[in-house]
Design an enzyme around this catalytic site. Structure first.
Site, PDB file in Angstrom:
ATOM      1  N   GLU A 116       0.829  -1.210   0.000  1.00  0.00           N
ATOM      2  CA  GLU A 116       0.000   0.000   0.000  1.00  0.00           C
ATOM      3  C   GLU A 116       0.864   1.261   0.000  1.00  0.00           C
ATOM      4  OE1 GLU A 116      -3.008   0.040  -0.638  1.00  0.00           O
ATOM      5  OE2 GLU A 116      -3.628  -2.007  -0.254  1.00  0.00           O
ATOM      6  N   TYR A 134      -6.704   5.940   4.056  1.00  0.00           N
ATOM      7  CA  TYR A 134      -6.864   4.870   3.072  1.00  0.00           C
ATOM      8  C   TYR A 134      -6.023   3.643   3.453  1.00  0.00           C
ATOM      9  CZ  TYR A 134      -5.885   1.842  -0.726  1.00  0.00           C
ATOM     10  OH  TYR A 134      -5.706   0.686  -1.427  1.00  0.00           O
ATOM     11  N   ASP A 160     -10.393   5.203  -2.106  1.00  0.00           N
ATOM     12  CA  ASP A 160      -9.304   5.674  -2.971  1.00  0.00           C
ATOM     13  C   ASP A 160      -9.936   6.232  -4.241  1.00  0.00           C
ATOM     14  OD1 ASP A 160     -10.005   3.510  -4.531  1.00  0.00           O
ATOM     15  OD2 ASP A 160      -7.970   2.741  -4.742  1.00  0.00           O
TER      16      ASP A 160
END
Ligand code: SF4
Length: 362
Positions: free
Chosen positions: A39, A122, A140
Site C-alpha cells: 500500500e 486509506y 481511494d
C-alpha cells in the site's frame, strides 16, 4: 429522488468479484507487513510501476525487522525512481517503530494503524480490513469514482468535507459485506470496469441502477474542485569533475523535494536560460567554488519533471576543476564516478546521467 439502491450495488458487485480478475502478489495475503508495504509503495504510483519495487523490497527485506535494520541510504536507493521520497522515509520510521516498541506486531485496528508514520486513512483502512478483517471501507480514487457515478453524486471529491461524506456512502454501500471482499471488489471494479475514461457501461453489472448512466453524466463524475496551478522552479546543477574522475555530490537536506537524495551542487534561479558566466555572477553561486579554478564545459538541454504541486526545469552545467582541488566544505564530497550506483538520485538527475552515459561514462 429515491436514495441509491445500495443493496443491489453490493450484491451485484459481490457477484462480479473474482480475485483472479486482477491478480496482485499481495492479494488474499493476510501478512500485515506485505499489505502495508504494497500500500505504501502503490500510493500515487501505477500498479505496473510499483509491482517490481514491491518484489524487490520483499526480496531484500522479507519482514519488518529486516527493513527496520536496513541503512537509510540503502532503502532510499531501493526506492529510487518511485518519487515522493517522504514515503520512503516514513516507511523506514514506521518499520523501526513496529520492529522496536511494538515487538514486530503491526497495530490491528484502524485507529492504531493511523498512528504509524505515512499511514493515512486509506492505508489504515486497507491494512485493517485485509490483514485483520476489520469492518472498515476504503476510499481511494477508484472508490470515489464508482460511488459518485453509481449514486449520480456531484459532491466534489477533493474538498475537506468530502472524505467524511464519501466514507458514509461507502459504509452504506458495504453494509455487512465482509470489508476485505468489498474493498477489493470495489477497487478492482473501478480499475477494470468503471474506469476514468472508458467505462464499460455496456457490460456493467451495476448499470440497471447507475444514476450517472441514466442521466448521461458518466464522464462528468466524479467532480473535482479547482486545482492550484503548479509552481515553476528552475534548477541549475553544477556537474563539477576533477582530474581523478570524481564529482562533487551532496545529500539534499531541504524538505521541499527529494530530501536525503544525492545531487550535484545546485543553484535555484528564476529562469532556465543562464550560461556558466552568468551563473558565476549570481548571488546564489557557492562562494567556495572559485570560477577561476573551473573550466566551463557543456550545458545540457532542459530536463523537466512534474511533481504534484510544481514543475521543475533543470539544466546541467559541466565544469572541470583544476587538478589541485582540495576537500570541499561539508556536506559536499568528491565521489568517484564509478561509485554512483550506490547513491540514490532524483529521477531528473538519473535521466541526465543516462543521457550522458556514453560521453561522461556514467
Ligand atoms: S454503468 Fe458505467 S458509470 Fe455506472 S457503474 Fe457501471 S461502468 Fe460505472
Amino acid at each position: 429522488m429515491s436514495p441509491p439502491n445500495w443493496k443491489a450495488f453490493r450484491e451485484n458487485l459481490r457477484a462480479w468479484y473474482r480475485p483472479e480478475r486482477r491478480p496482485m502478489p499481495w492479494k488474499q495475503a493476510s501478512d500485515p507487513y506485505r499489505i502495508w508495504l504494497s500500500e505504501i509503495i502503490l500510493q500515487q504510483t501505477r500498479v505496473e510501476q510499483g509491482l517490481p519495487y514491491f518484489e524487490r523490497f520483499v526480496h531484500a527485506y522479507p519482514n519488518v525487522e529486516a527493513l527496520a535494520a536496513a541503512p537509510d541510504d540503502e532503502v532510499m536507493k531501493q526506492w529510487e525512481g518511485l518519487g515522493y521520497y517522504s514515503r520512503a522515509r516514513n516507511l523506514l520510521r514506521a518499520a523501526r517503530l513496529v520492529a522496536g516498541s511494538m515487538d514486530g506486531h503491526f497495530p490491528d485496528t484502524y485507529a492504531g494503524l493511523l498512528q504509524l508514520p505515512g499511514v493515512g486513512p486509506y492505508t489504515a483502512a486497507a491494512i485493517a480490513s485485509f490483514a485483520f478483517g476489520r469492518q472498515v471501507a476504503v476510499l481511494d480514487g477508484n472508490v470515489y469514482r464508482v460511488l459518485a457515478r453509481y449514486a449520480g453524486d456531484a459532491t466534489p471529491t477533493d474538498e475537506s468535507r468530502s472524505r467524511k461524506y464519501f466514507q458514509q456512502l461507502a459504509d452504506r454501500a458495504m453494509a455487512d459485506t465482509p470489508a476485505a471482499i468489498f474493498n477489493q471488489a470495489i477497487m478492482d471494479f473501478g480499475a477494470l470496469v468503471c474506469t476514468p475514461k472508458r467505462a464499460d457501461c455496456a457490460h456493467c453489472p451495476l448499470a440497471a441502477d447507475c444514476r450517472a448512466l441514466k442521466e448521461g453524466r458518466v464522464y462528468q463524475l466524479p467532480v473535482k474542485g479547482k486545482k492550484a496551478p503548479r509552481r515553476a522552479r528552475f534548477f541549475h546543477y553544477l556537474v563539477v569533475s576533477d582530474a581523478r574522475d570524481r564529482y562533487l555530490l551532496h545529500r539534499r537536506e531541504e524538505s521541499d523535494v527529494w530530501r536525503e537524495l544525492y545531487q550535484f551542487p545546485l543553484l535555484e534561479t528564476e529562469t532556465a536560460d543562464l550560461s556558466a558566466e552568468q551563473l558565476y555572477r549570481r548571488v546564489e553561486w557557492p562562494t567556495w567554488l572559485r570560477p577561476e579554478e573551473l573550466a566551463a564545459g557543456r550545458r545540457s538541454r532542459v530536463f523537466q519533471q512534474q511533481l504534484s504541486h510544481q514543475t521543475i526545469s533543470a539544466v546541467f552545467h559541466e565544469f572541470t576543476q583544476a587538478p589541485a582541488a582540495g576537500a570541499p566544505p561539508l556536506p559536499y564530497a568528491w565521489v568517484a564516478r564509478t561509485a554512483f550506483d550506490a547513491y540514490a538520485f532524483p529521477r531528473l538527475i538519473t535521466r541526465f546521467l543516462e543521457d550522458n552515459r556514453p560521453t561522461l561514462g556514467f
